[in-house]
Design a protein around this motif. Structure first.
Motif, PDB file in Angstrom:
ATOM      1  N   VAL A 129     -64.545   2.385  52.402  1.00  0.00           N
ATOM      2  CA  VAL A 129     -63.929   3.367  53.289  1.00  0.00           C
ATOM      3  C   VAL A 129     -62.491   3.641  52.840  1.00  0.00           C
ATOM      4  O   VAL A 129     -62.045   4.788  52.833  1.00  0.00           O
ATOM      5  N   LEU A 130     -61.794   2.605  52.444  1.00  0.00           N
ATOM      6  CA  LEU A 130     -60.408   2.773  51.990  1.00  0.00           C
ATOM      7  C   LEU A 130     -60.323   3.642  50.733  1.00  0.00           C
ATOM      8  O   LEU A 130     -59.335   4.348  50.542  1.00  0.00           O
ATOM      9  N   GLU A 131     -61.354   3.603  49.915  1.00  0.00           N
ATOM     10  CA  GLU A 131     -61.355   4.406  48.694  1.00  0.00           C
ATOM     11  C   GLU A 131     -61.339   5.896  48.985  1.00  0.00           C
ATOM     12  O   GLU A 131     -60.976   6.696  48.126  1.00  0.00           O
ATOM     13  N   GLU A 136     -51.785   7.034  47.659  1.00  0.00           N
ATOM     14  CA  GLU A 136     -50.506   6.690  48.292  1.00  0.00           C
ATOM     15  C   GLU A 136     -50.706   6.076  49.677  1.00  0.00           C
ATOM     16  O   GLU A 136     -49.951   5.202  50.090  1.00  0.00           O
ATOM     17  N   GLN A 137     -51.742   6.503  50.380  1.00  0.00           N
ATOM     18  CA  GLN A 137     -52.038   5.935  51.694  1.00  0.00           C
ATOM     19  C   GLN A 137     -52.743   4.589  51.557  1.00  0.00           C
ATOM     20  O   GLN A 137     -52.440   3.643  52.283  1.00  0.00           O
ATOM     21  N   ILE A 141     -51.740   0.924  53.227  1.00  0.00           N
ATOM     22  CA  ILE A 141     -52.645   0.221  54.142  1.00  0.00           C
ATOM     23  C   ILE A 141     -52.947  -1.181  53.618  1.00  0.00           C
ATOM     24  O   ILE A 141     -52.928  -2.159  54.368  1.00  0.00           O
ATOM     25  N   GLU A 142     -53.207  -1.295  52.329  1.00  0.00           N
ATOM     26  CA  GLU A 142     -53.491  -2.609  51.746  1.00  0.00           C
ATOM     27  C   GLU A 142     -52.298  -3.543  51.882  1.00  0.00           C
ATOM     28  O   GLU A 142     -52.455  -4.719  52.225  1.00  0.00           O
ATOM     29  N   LEU A 143     -51.099  -3.020  51.631  1.00  0.00           N
ATOM     30  CA  LEU A 143     -49.902  -3.853  51.752  1.00  0.00           C
ATOM     31  C   LEU A 143     -49.671  -4.288  53.205  1.00  0.00           C
ATOM     32  O   LEU A 143     -49.371  -5.448  53.469  1.00  0.00           O
ATOM     33  N   ALA A 144     -49.851  -3.360  54.131  1.00  0.00           N
ATOM     34  CA  ALA A 144     -49.570  -3.664  55.537  1.00  0.00           C
ATOM     35  C   ALA A 144     -50.645  -4.534  56.175  1.00  0.00           C
ATOM     36  O   ALA A 144     -50.334  -5.508  56.858  1.00  0.00           O
ATOM     37  N   GLU A 178     -61.343   8.516  61.853  1.00  0.00           N
ATOM     38  CA  GLU A 178     -62.323   9.605  61.745  1.00  0.00           C
ATOM     39  C   GLU A 178     -63.492   9.217  60.815  1.00  0.00           C
ATOM     40  O   GLU A 178     -64.631   9.523  61.090  1.00  0.00           O
ATOM     41  N   LEU A 179     -63.166   8.540  59.727  1.00  0.00           N
ATOM     42  CA  LEU A 179     -64.191   8.138  58.773  1.00  0.00           C
ATOM     43  C   LEU A 179     -65.146   7.101  59.367  1.00  0.00           C
ATOM     44  O   LEU A 179     -66.323   7.050  58.998  1.00  0.00           O
TER      45      LEU A 179
END
Length: 181
Positions: A129-131, A136-137, A141-144, A178-179
């Motif tokens: 889903v993250l892909e 840039e987003q 998200i991965e860092l946070a 949304e995804l």
């Protein structure tokens, strides 16, 4: 042969609020491995991740009344508890002191060993889903959420303004919501 129980999310929450031990056992059996995977992404020490997982389930049991179905799914709420507990553990003085006192031999290849032995976020399908997010987003998200960085730390690390970090993360979370519908 035992009967396997299943609950709707509403039934599960209702039973947990009524302090039903069978519902709590069901919750643990069905969600512990996914939460452990999230915790391990942040903490990276299997033994410590187990301790955090135990703390997470105690917090879920104590705070189930605070869960609001209108704000999101039960798993999302539990995932935030796991994430916050993991970050709190990393920031605790006890953890910081224990890291300072490790010998070099004990610290070599720690990340590689746990990465190979334990399943990552991919086991719950979140990586796919993250892909779908912009690069840039996704990085923010991965860092946070998986590395435990604060927005301020991300801004410093990525050399972008704090407001931009917050906006990109907010937009990414809206897109992820949304995804996942």
């Amino acid at each position: 042969m035992g009967i396997t129980l299943t609950y709707t999310e509403q039934e599960l929450v209702s039973l947990l609020r009524n302090r039903d031990n069978k519902a709590f056992a069901y919750l643990y059996d069905n969600y512990a491995s996914a939460l452990y995977s999230i915790i391990l992404q942040i903490v990276s020490d299997a033994e410590l991740a187990n301790d955090v997982l135990q703390e997470v389930f105690v917090n879920i049991w104590r705070r189930i009344e605070q869960y609001d179905m209108g704000k999101g799914r039960l798993f999302t709420w539990m995932m935030n508890i796991a994430r916050n507990a993991s970050i709190d553990t990393l920031r605790s003085k006890g953890y910081q002191n224990s890291r300072k006192n490790q010998s070099i031999e004990d610290n070599v290849d720690t990340l590689q060993v746990t990465d190979v032995l334990q399943p990552g976020v991919d086991t719950i399908g979140l990586r796919k889903v993250l892909e779908k997010l912009k690069a840039e987003q996704r990085i923010l998200i991965e860092l946070a959420y998986f590395k435990g960085y604060t927005h301020e730390e991300i801004a410093e690390l990525e050399k972008i303004p704090l407001g931009t970090v917050k906006t990109r993360i907010r937009n990414a979370l809206i897109q992820l919501r949304e995804l996942l519908k």
